[in-house]
Design an enzyme around this catalytic site. Structure first.
Site, short mmCIF file in Angstrom:
data_model
loop_
_atom_site.label_atom_id
_atom_site.label_comp_id
_atom_site.label_asym_id
_atom_site.label_seq_id
_atom_site.Cartn_x
_atom_site.Cartn_y
_atom_site.Cartn_z
N SER A 1 0.84 -1.20 0.00
CA SER A 1 0.00 0.00 0.00
C SER A 1 0.88 1.25 0.00
O SER A 1 1.69 1.43 -0.90
CB SER A 1 -0.97 -0.04 1.18
OG SER A 1 -1.93 0.97 1.08
N ASP B 1 -9.92 -3.46 -5.27
CA ASP B 1 -9.15 -2.49 -4.51
C ASP B 1 -9.19 -1.16 -5.26
O ASP B 1 -8.95 -1.14 -6.48
CB ASP B 1 -7.70 -2.99 -4.40
CG ASP B 1 -6.78 -2.07 -3.61
OD1 ASP B 1 -7.25 -1.02 -3.14
OD2 ASP B 1 -5.59 -2.40 -3.49
N HIS C 1 -8.18 -4.71 -0.60
CA HIS C 1 -6.98 -4.07 -0.11
C HIS C 1 -6.56 -4.64 1.25
O HIS C 1 -7.38 -5.17 1.99
CB HIS C 1 -7.22 -2.56 0.01
CG HIS C 1 -5.99 -1.75 0.18
ND1 HIS C 1 -5.15 -1.43 -0.86
CD2 HIS C 1 -5.43 -1.18 1.28
CE1 HIS C 1 -4.15 -0.71 -0.42
NE2 HIS C 1 -4.29 -0.54 0.89
#
Length: 320
Positions: free
Chosen positions: A161, A256, A286
């Site tokens: 991320s 995501d 995610h």
């Protein structure tokens, strides 16, 4: 998440949260992520890895890192491959949330895995500070390889991320500094913090997922790039030259908001001549890699990362 487990603090209103509200939420959330109560969700560490907190002394600051060493190597192990990991979260998060995957990498590669407890984004701490932490940790570990028991010629970056963004930026800085890396692993990475970051189709299609939603990303953007700051140097997707970088594995969960960030970045790496493999996980959201107790595909991704790094660390490889 939609269903908040017992003990987890409620999220604030991301559009209106004050600095004090953000700090209070972050402290409570990080305590929860580091607690034993969440282990059934975040996964038990591999028994073959020893885990401890250490500190890297850098000019003007001390940087906490969470170190995963294969138990088979003992305290005196030398010549291990080095994996520098950066956790996800951006303005919230802790290395402890990634104990499961990092301990597996340490035990099974085997390698020394060092997870950077970077400065978290807030109203006074922009993304550039967190990016410096990622790069400075890598540079320090390589410069002090004997002290850490690692082989500086076998180093890789791994981020998730926002940590994927920090790792991608560090890979670019490594090339510019003449540092040859064996690999970069980018899992559900954010790669664009320009005004166009919300223009990608996946941002609209998956704007309200349980593990990441548009309001959170809007706050991330505001904190990452303060008004008057040029976002392009902090956006790997917008870099002028992506050639000559470490070979990349880009892992993209399809459900995501950031899915297209990863897809487009892999395409740009390939177009620039940097070896890049895109791996998509259908139906996965995610932050999946820190949720192996809830998302079985986390094991699939872990095994692919293990295989990719094993190949990268073997022989001379195509190090960058």
């Amino acid at each position: 998440m939609n269903d908040i487990p017992a003990g987890r603090p409620p999220e604030p209103d991301w559009d209106t949260a004050t600095a004090a509200e953000l700090a209070a939420y972050r402290d409570a959330e990080n305590r929860f992520r580091a607690s034993e109560a969440i282990r059934p969700i975040t996964g038990e560490p591999h028994p073959g890895a020893a885990i401890r907190w250490q500190t890297i002394a850098l000019p003007g600051r001390d940087l906490p890192v969470r170190v995963y060493r294969p138990a088979s190597a003992g305290d005196g192990g030398t010549g291990l491959p080095l994996v520098v990991h950066v956790h996800g979260g951006g303005f919230v998060g802790t290395a402890v949330q990634s104990d499961w995957v990092n301990s597996h990498l340490a035990a099974r590669l085997p390698a020394l895995v060092v997870s950077v407890e970077h400065r978290l984004l807030d109203h006074d701490t922009p993304l550039s500070d967190a990016a410096d932490d990622g790069w400075d940790a890598l540079a320090h570990l390589r410069a002090n390889a004997a002290e850490w028991g690692v082989d500086p010629s076998r180093a890789a970056l791994f981020g998730e991320s926002c940590g994927g963004l920090i790792s991608a930026l560090a890979a670019i800085r490594a090339r510019e500094a003449g540092v040859r890396l064996r690999a970069q692993v980018l899992v559900n990475p954010a790669t664009d913090v320009t005004a166009a970051m919300f223009d990608h189709p996946s941002m609209t299609e998956h704007a309200r997922t349980p593990t990441l939603a548009a309001p959170t990303l809007r706050l991330f953007e505001r904190l990452a790039v303060p008004a008057g700051t040029d976002p392009r140097p902090l956006s790997p997707l917008r870099a002028d030259d992506l050639g000559g970088l470490a070979p990349a594995l880009v892992v993209v969960p399809t459900h995501d908001p950031l899915a297209d960030h990863g897809r487009r970045y892999a395409e740009r790496l390939q177009a620039a001549g940097t070896p890049a493999r895109l791996s998509e996980l259908p139906g996965v959201g995610h932050a999946f890699l820190s949720l192996p107790g809830m998302v079985p595909q986390a094991e699939t991704a872990r095994d692919e990362i293990l295989a990719f790094l094993t190949e990268a660390f073997s022989g001379e490889g195509d190090a960058r």
